[in-house]
Design a protein around this motif. Structure first.
Motif, short mmCIF file in Angstrom:
data_model
loop_
_atom_site.label_atom_id
_atom_site.label_comp_id
_atom_site.label_asym_id
_atom_site.label_seq_id
_atom_site.Cartn_x
_atom_site.Cartn_y
_atom_site.Cartn_z
N LYS A 67 47.13 -12.00 1.22
CA LYS A 67 47.11 -13.15 2.11
C LYS A 67 48.50 -13.50 2.65
CE LYS A 67 43.12 -15.10 -0.14
NZ LYS A 67 42.59 -16.19 -0.95
N GLY A 68 49.54 -12.96 2.05
CA GLY A 68 50.90 -13.29 2.45
C GLY A 68 51.29 -12.70 3.79
N ASN A 69 52.32 -13.27 4.37
CA ASN A 69 52.83 -12.80 5.65
C ASN A 69 54.21 -12.21 5.48
OD1 ASN A 69 50.54 -13.87 6.72
ND2 ASN A 69 51.52 -15.67 7.58
N GLY A 70 54.65 -11.45 6.46
CA GLY A 70 56.00 -10.90 6.43
C GLY A 70 56.07 -9.61 5.65
N TYR A 82 46.80 0.96 5.50
CA TYR A 82 45.66 0.13 5.92
C TYR A 82 46.14 -0.94 6.89
CZ TYR A 82 43.22 1.97 1.79
OH TYR A 82 42.64 2.78 0.85
N SER A 83 45.22 -1.40 7.71
CA SER A 83 45.48 -2.56 8.56
C SER A 83 44.99 -3.80 7.82
CB SER A 83 44.72 -2.41 9.88
OG SER A 83 44.84 -3.59 10.63
N LEU A 84 45.77 -4.87 7.83
CA LEU A 84 45.39 -6.09 7.13
C LEU A 84 44.39 -6.93 7.91
CD1 LEU A 84 48.80 -7.25 5.64
CD2 LEU A 84 46.85 -6.34 4.41
N ASN A 85 44.03 -6.50 9.12
CA ASN A 85 43.13 -7.29 9.96
C ASN A 85 41.67 -7.15 9.55
OD1 ASN A 85 45.30 -8.16 11.46
ND2 ASN A 85 45.16 -6.45 12.89
N ASN A 86 41.32 -6.13 8.78
CA ASN A 86 39.93 -5.98 8.35
C ASN A 86 39.87 -5.95 6.82
OD1 ASN A 86 40.92 -3.45 7.76
ND2 ASN A 86 39.88 -2.43 9.43
#
Length: 90
Positions: free
Chosen positions: A18-21, A59-63
């Motif tokens: 869930k983190g960003n950056g 992996y892409s974090l969008n899915n």
């Protein structure tokens, strides 16, 4: 590097998604013969497994594919572990 229970490591990985950056985390068994390294760069997750399986996966974090792939690798690399070493950066 600190030693943590496996349930705490599982919770840390869920929060990590869930983190960003840019973040990096490495989990190792007590014998340090198996490890799981996870790196995030904004919308991309890189998973490095060393132990039962030696591979690098992006992996892409969008899915939801990233979470599923990460938890599958976690269970594969640490099936009977109770304690893990945690090395966290970022």
């Amino acid at each position: 590097m600190r030693e943590i229970p496996i349930k705490q490591a599982h919770a840390i990985l869920k929060r990590f998604l869930k983190g960003n950056g840019t973040q990096q985390i490495q989990l190792l068994t007590k014998k340090k013969d198996r490890s799981l390294s996870v790196k995030t760069n904004n919308d991309e997750l890189t998973l490095i497994e060393q132990g039962y399986v030696n591979k690098v996966t992006n992996y892409s974090l969008n899915n939801g594919e990233a979470k599923h792939g990460l938890m599958t690798a976690f269970k594969r690399e640490f099936p009977r572990s109770h304690q893990l070493y945690l090395n966290q950066r970022g």
